[in-house]
Enzyme design. Structure first.
Site, short mmCIF file in Angstrom:
data_model
loop_
_atom_site.label_atom_id
_atom_site.label_comp_id
_atom_site.label_asym_id
_atom_site.label_seq_id
_atom_site.Cartn_x
_atom_site.Cartn_y
_atom_site.Cartn_z
N GLU A 108 4.43 8.45 -4.11
CA GLU A 108 5.25 7.94 -3.01
C GLU A 108 6.26 6.91 -3.49
O GLU A 108 6.84 6.18 -2.68
CB GLU A 108 4.37 7.39 -1.89
CG GLU A 108 3.82 8.52 -1.03
CD GLU A 108 2.77 8.08 -0.01
OE1 GLU A 108 2.65 6.87 0.26
OE2 GLU A 108 2.08 8.97 0.50
N GLU B 256 0.90 -1.16 0.00
CA GLU B 256 0.00 0.00 0.00
C GLU B 256 0.93 1.19 0.00
O GLU B 256 1.28 1.72 1.04
CB GLU B 256 -0.89 -0.05 1.24
CG GLU B 256 -2.17 0.74 1.09
CD GLU B 256 -2.02 2.19 1.45
OE1 GLU B 256 -1.19 2.89 0.82
OE2 GLU B 256 -2.74 2.63 2.35
#
Ligand code: SAH
Length: 695
Positions: free
Chosen positions: A153, A144
């Site tokens: 990210e 995740e």
């Protein structure tokens, strides 16, 4: 180990580097982290669990052992789900040391220590082999690693590496795939976050129009993502010009390429209009069939299903480099270009009269470079500031106030970070206008000179290439200032009261002020209200048990970090994105008199506020109001309390300060109102406000 933390000093308006203990950084990180929000995201958690169970079963059905690689384990949640689902072993990788330590504790507390190995490394440092971190490659890849933009990210390089070195070919992946969706829209409101619109002023000698420099007109802006709670954007604030279109997908079960690339789709506007904005969001399919889907689609796309509120994943607003008029039914190509970490968009028209091949594949500038701000204003002002400068009502208040205070012999000094006020003051008749420049040495930032030049005022408005503290009589041609103006706005401000730097600057220029000087704004006040948040409370609220796993260790860790400093701090949030209802009346708690200098002593206040409505007091909201001149004020917080229920309307261009209470207060009855007492202290030495609340 010491770390240096950059922080703006509200008494000087400039950045300072403070030496902090090793703990500071990590406490800040934990206290302001999104872990609580993720643990409260029921929809996400349930779907991950379903996807993980399905993946483990598929591997087991093949008669293989289920070996899981969980990259970015955080609390260890997804590994614990895998272990519960029957996985034989999990490698839980976490790069952030305090989190890896927490994961070890949480895994142990939940009884999974024999099945889950927590590895405190970045995944690209993980080794495989008999003496390695992992005994063998995994056959289930769980992660995740997504942000609102999906890839911001670093998910792509992490996946690319994992497929090369850490997982088996043909592995299962949870999520299995991600898909990015787009919709083309016209929106004056959102477009006002990127461009400066012309400003109309009724001057003594007729109407004047302030125009932005042409460089700013044609500037593509900055590449940083604009992520917002799109569900708070009323449908009246934009017009959809296209259907929702699939832009690109990534299959996480196959080798992933992170190198820069582009995707192109054909679009046919469903309506004619001005193409300005690309709205975007993504969904993830937890399994190959697509039956377990977790979507960020906004309210008008999935109107029937209940929306899961979350702050760790929102929606993106992309600004096209230029506004493009489009016609219903015409052929357009929308291109999404991406590098490893970000995405940007371009729109092209299919060339008229071109041959078929041309229409299908436009050849011109196939890959477009990432947007780079050329006008430098996008580096000085963020999107909200553009919106604020474009707010006509607000500008009108300033014009009204300037009209009241300016005289034909006024010598005016403006102190703000890039402001329209000097031009307005000139048009409204000030004899002499000076404007300070807050970052005279920063040649990379927008300089007010460009704006004055575009309006042929470069000879009329004098720019002082010095910060207010360094002002000399010669800067002002040995005149005294009769009108000192400021918005106040300074780019270094984080919390509402940081713009009180205007007061410090006013103090610094005291010797240059005429004895009968008018200061605009003449004063400011700090206001406070107790509120119940519809959702925002989740980001700071303990979770306890998450999908059957005890994550209290995480709750305690967040609580420790929040209490790390003696007094808790308020945090900035743009409340137009986070609905709340007021439980108390708004209250003015402190005032700041700009006609006087900043006092030596602190400004403190104590008092109590009654809870007038039934509800849960999650915290206090604080904001500033500026009193420009008699009877003319602007609020950077509450604009209106719309109805009996206490629903609030907030200034859409400003962040307000939110102070979350450490425990919530339930108020029940109105006949015997509960009171919350407060103590608020403005430290004039530091420019910071500390506060404490008690039931
Ligand atoms: N898996 C948890 C936490 C997700 S947050 C959950 O779903 O609840 C993402 C975490 O991944 C963060 O703690 C971050 O520090 C970590 N992380 C991100 N990229 C990483 C990488 N390449 N290697 C190891 N950890 C990573």
């Amino acid at each position: 180990m010491k770390t240096f933390c950059g922080r703006a000093n509200p008494t000087t308006g400039s950045m300072e580097w403070l030496e902090e203990g090793e703990d500071y950084d990590y406490h800040q990180e934990i206290a302001r982290s999104r872990y609580a929000d993720m643990l409260h995201d029921k929809d996400r958690n349930v779907k991950y669990y379903q996807g993980i169970r399905a993946a483990v079963s598929r591997v087991k059905e093949r008669g293989e052992k289920a070996i899981v690689l969980d990259i970015g384990t955080g609390t260890g949640l997804l590994s614990m789900m895998a272990a519960s689902a029957g996985a034989d072993f999990c490698y839980a990788i976490e790069v952030f040391k305090p989190m890896a330590n927490a994961a070890v504790k949480i895994v142990e507390k939940n009884g999974f220590s024999d099945k889950i190995k927590v590895i405190n490394k970045h995944s690209t440092e993980v080794t495989v082999g008999p003496d390695g971190d992992m005994q063998c490659r995994a056959n289930i890849l769980v992660t995740e690693l997504f942000d609102t933009e999906l890839i911001g990210e670093g998910a792509l390089p992490t996946y690319e590496h994992a497929h090369k070195y850490l997982v088996q070919e043909g592995c299962e992946a949870v999520p299995h795939r991600a898909t990015v969706y787009v919709q083309l829209v016209e929106s004056k409101r959102m477009w006002s976050w990127k461009k400066l619109f012309p400003v109309h002023v009724e001057a003594e000698d007729g109407e004047k129009i302030l125009v932005p420099p042409s460089e700013m007109e044609n500037c593509p802006g900055v590449p940083s993502v604009c992520d917002i709670q799109l569900n708070q954007m009323p449908s009246s604030d934009f017009t959809t010009l296209s259907d929702v279109v699939t832009m690109f997908s990534v299959d996480f079960s196959k080798p992933v390429q992170s190198a820069s690339t582009y995707y192109r789709v054909q679009l046919e506007p469903v309506k004619s209009g001005k193409a300005q904005i690309v709205l975007s969001w993504w969904d993830i399919d937890m399994d190959p069939s697509g039956m377990i889907n977790c979507t960020m689609a906004p309210y008008w796309v999935k109107p029937t299903s209940a929306l899961q509120w979350r702050d760790h994943w929102m929606q993106c607003v992309y600004f096209l480099p230029n506004e493009e008029p489009v016609l219903q039914g015409e052929q357009l190509y929308l291109t999404a270009s991406r590098d490893q970490y970000s995405v940007w968009y371009n729109l092209q028209k299919a060339r008229e009269g071109g041959n078929k091949a041309d229409e299908e594949e436009p050849k011109a500038d196939v890959r477009v470079e990432s947007p780079v701000c050329r006008c430098r204003a996008h580096l000085l002002w963020n999107r909200a500031r553009f919106g604020e400068l474009n707010d006509q009502n607000r500008t009108h208040q300033y014009i009204k106030a300037l009209r009241k205070v300016l005289k034909t012999d006024s010598v005016c000094l403006c102190i703000s970070d890039g402001s329209l006020l000097p031009v307005l003051a000139h048009y409204l008749g000030a004899k002499q206008v000076h404007s300070t420049c807050m970052q005279p040495s920063r040649k990379d930032l927008y300089h007010p000179h460009e704006f004055f030049k575009a309006n042929h005022l470069e000879d009329k408005i004098k720019i002082i290439e010095a910060r207010p503290e360094l002002l000399k009589p010669s800067h002002l041609e040995d005149k005294k200032i009769s009108v000192l103006v400021g918005e106040p706005f300074f780019t270094t401000s984080l919390l509402p009261w940081h713009n009180l730097y205007f007061w410090y600057a006013r103090t610094a220029v005291s010797t240059h002020l005429a004895s009968n000087v008018t200061v605009l704004p003449q004063s400011a006040s700090l206001h406070m209200m107790i509120v119940e948040f519809q959702d925002l409370w989740r980001i700071r609220s303990p979770c306890g048990i998450c999908e059957g796993f005890d994550v209290q260790t995480m709750d305690d860790m967040i609580k420790d970090s929040l209490n790390f400093r003696e007094s808790k701090e308020a945090e900035p949030h743009p409340l137009w994105e986070y609905p709340c209802k007021s439980l108390s009346d708004p209250q003015e708690v402190l005032t700041f008199d700009f006609t006087k200098t900043v006092p030596q002593h602190c400004l403190s206040t104590e008092g109590s506020v009654n809870l007038l409505r039934k509800g849960t007091s999650h915290g206090a909201v604080l904001w500033m109001e500026y009193h420009l001149a008699a009877d003319i004020s602007v609020s950077t917080g509450l604009m209106q309390m719309s109805n009996e229920k206490g629903n609030c309307e907030w200034n859409p261009h400003c962040k307000q300060a939110v102070y979350f209470f450490s425990s919530v207060i339930e108020s029940e009855i109105l006949s015997d109102p509960t009171a919350v007492t407060y103590a608020i202290n403005f430290d004039t030495k530091t420019g910071e406000i500390a506060m404490d609340f008690k039931l």
